[in-house]
Scaffold this active site. Structure first.
Site, PDB file in Angstrom:
ATOM      1  N   ASP A  75       0.848  -1.089   0.049  1.00 26.11           N
ATOM      2  CA  ASP A  75       0.034  -0.136  -0.026  1.00 26.11           C
ATOM      3  C   ASP A  75       0.701   1.165   0.097  1.00 26.11           C
ATOM      4  O   ASP A  75       0.671   2.368  -0.910  1.00 26.11           O
ATOM      5  CB  ASP A  75      -1.154  -0.072   1.188  1.00 26.11           C
ATOM      6  CG  ASP A  75      -0.202   0.005   2.536  1.00 26.11           C
ATOM      7  OD1 ASP A  75       0.752  -0.508   2.691  1.00 26.11           O
ATOM      8  OD2 ASP A  75      -0.988   0.258   3.633  1.00 26.11           O
ATOM      9  N   TYR A 112      -6.863  -0.549   7.716  1.00 23.82           N
ATOM     10  CA  TYR A 112      -7.147  -1.588   8.736  1.00 23.82           C
ATOM     11  C   TYR A 112      -7.438  -3.116   7.988  1.00 23.82           C
ATOM     12  O   TYR A 112      -8.134  -2.938   7.247  1.00 23.82           O
ATOM     13  CB  TYR A 112      -8.325  -1.375   9.566  1.00 23.82           C
ATOM     14  CG  TYR A 112      -8.722  -2.497  10.456  1.00 23.82           C
ATOM     15  CD1 TYR A 112      -7.557  -3.035  11.332  1.00 23.82           C
ATOM     16  CD2 TYR A 112      -9.846  -2.931  10.688  1.00 23.82           C
ATOM     17  CE1 TYR A 112      -7.813  -4.082  12.269  1.00 23.82           C
ATOM     18  CE2 TYR A 112     -10.417  -4.039  11.259  1.00 23.82           C
ATOM     19  CZ  TYR A 112      -9.261  -4.637  12.059  1.00 23.82           C
ATOM     20  OH  TYR A 112      -9.822  -5.798  12.975  1.00 23.82           O
ATOM     21  N   LYS A 172     -12.274   8.979   2.840  1.00 25.86           N
ATOM     22  CA  LYS A 172     -12.562   8.436   1.980  1.00 25.86           C
ATOM     23  C   LYS A 172     -13.878   7.267   1.916  1.00 25.86           C
ATOM     24  O   LYS A 172     -13.974   6.400   2.716  1.00 25.86           O
ATOM     25  CB  LYS A 172     -11.476   7.508   1.115  1.00 25.86           C
ATOM     26  CG  LYS A 172     -10.070   8.277   1.256  1.00 25.86           C
ATOM     27  CD  LYS A 172      -9.033   7.518   0.390  1.00 25.86           C
ATOM     28  CE  LYS A 172      -8.410   6.424   1.053  1.00 25.86           C
ATOM     29  NZ  LYS A 172      -7.550   6.934   2.272  1.00 25.86           N
ATOM     30  N   GLY A 221     -14.959   5.541  -1.310  1.00 26.93           N
ATOM     31  CA  GLY A 221     -15.011   5.165  -2.295  1.00 26.93           C
ATOM     32  C   GLY A 221     -15.863   5.612  -3.680  1.00 26.93           C
ATOM     33  O   GLY A 221     -15.426   6.985  -3.744  1.00 26.93           O
ATOM     34  N   ASP A 262      -4.918   3.930  -2.479  1.00 26.94           N
ATOM     35  CA  ASP A 262      -3.569   4.272  -2.612  1.00 26.94           C
ATOM     36  C   ASP A 262      -3.289   5.421  -3.371  1.00 26.94           C
ATOM     37  O   ASP A 262      -2.636   6.460  -3.235  1.00 26.94           O
ATOM     38  CB  ASP A 262      -2.704   2.948  -2.825  1.00 26.94           C
ATOM     39  CG  ASP A 262      -2.679   2.000  -1.887  1.00 26.94           C
ATOM     40  OD1 ASP A 262      -3.044   2.131  -0.699  1.00 26.94           O
ATOM     41  OD2 ASP A 262      -2.519   0.828  -2.257  1.00 26.94           O
TER      42      ASP A 262
END
Length: 307
Positions: free
Chosen positions: A33, A170, A229, A231, A262
């Site tokens: 990531d 996470y 964020k 999506g 990312d």
């Protein structure tokens, strides 16, 4: 301006052939990531070094060679004798759903902070950077004896004026239980200056009901700026005094969302370091992520990069 990203990049193996095909032929690549974000930052003009540990084997050298071709600085990559990098395998079923299998428990990066002298030297070097970027996956690598050296190092960097940028990211498999992850995240939130969490992750880990609740919790911990964020629904930007919602692009042909978060972070930070507003930075993040998810792989070919 110089930025460092701390974390792990692994060898990646994915089956060739149609989804659900149990072919014994695999494509080898790499992924991680924080490395993904470092690559996009470099492509967008931000001088970025990667901080990790690898072995002295040919595959570790292959990783370094590829990063250098991307323009990622590798001076802070430590090489360890008789060690090899972690790896993971991707399985894709008939519906396109992906699952991951990891071999990383003995990856060299887990021992990056075990030597006090080397750790002090590393954080002294990092004190000359503008910012350090890390994620929840980074934190999961340094549980146990390496945890306090990491926290102490982050606190020293912040005191030296280095911005600490944290993306929760996470992943339950990286932690013995939720309580351990919660405690680790909360300790880093007390140090971080900018956070770029994904709401779904924060909802899973902390039980947040809304992105606004996520932002409020992080501000209460001491974080000055938060971008949550969500999506395809967009993101919430918050500086503690005001908030705004920045819509994402509607993409009809989504191929692979692996690198969405990312790449968003890379696009966002490329403008953040120029002093632009959080909303403008978020728009740049959406611009890049909307292109990345239309191609396979977390790091797309440079030819597809948006202008």
């Amino acid at each position: 301006m110089k930025v460092a990203a701390l974390g792990e990049c692994m060898l990646e193996f994915s089956r060739l052939g149609a989804n659900g095909d149990n072919s014994n032929h695999f494509k080898m690549s790499y992924g991680g990531d924080t490395l993904n974000t470092a690559a996009y930052l470099n492509r967008l003009g931000v001088d970025t070094d990667y901080v990790t540990a690898l072995g002295d084997d040919p595959y570790s050298q292959m990783l370094i060679d590829n990063w250098q071709q991307e323009g990622i600085g590798t001076d802070l990559v430590r090489r360890m004798h008789n060690r090899v990098p972690g790896l993971y395998m991707i399985e894709t079923d008939e519906t396109g759903e992906r699952s991951f299998h990891y071999w990383r428990d003995n990856a060299p990066v887990r021992d990056l902070l075990n030597d006090a002298t080397e750790t002090d030297k590393l954080f002294e070097q990092l004190s000359g950077y503008h910012a350090l970027y890390l994620s929840g996956i980074t934190l999961s690598l340094f549980q146990g004896a390496a945890w306090q050296p990491l926290l102490d190092g982050l606190a020293k960097l912040k005191a030296a004026g280095v911005e600490i940028i944290f993306d929760g990211n996470y992943r339950p498999k990286g932690w013995p239980n939720k309580t351990a992850a919660q405690n680790a995240f909360n300790q880093v939130l007390a140090i971080a200056t900018l956070c770029l969490p994904t709401f779904e992750d924060e909802q899973d880990l902390f039980g947040d009901e809304t992105p606004q609740q996520t932002a409020a919790r992080m501000h209460s911990a001491g974080v000055a700026k938060v971008v949550v964020k969500q999506g395809a629904d967009g993101c919430l930007t918050s500086d503690g005094a005001s908030q705004s919602w920045v819509a994402a692009h509607k993409i009809a042909n989504v191929i692979d969302t692996t690198g969405a978060g990312d790449s968003f972070n890379g696009g966002f930070l490329s403008q953040y370091f120029k002093g632009r507003s959080l909303a403008d930075c978020a728009q740049c993040g959406h611009d890049l992520a909307s292109v990345v998810i239309q191609h396979r792989g977390a790091i797309i070919d440079k030819a597809y990069m948006p202008n």
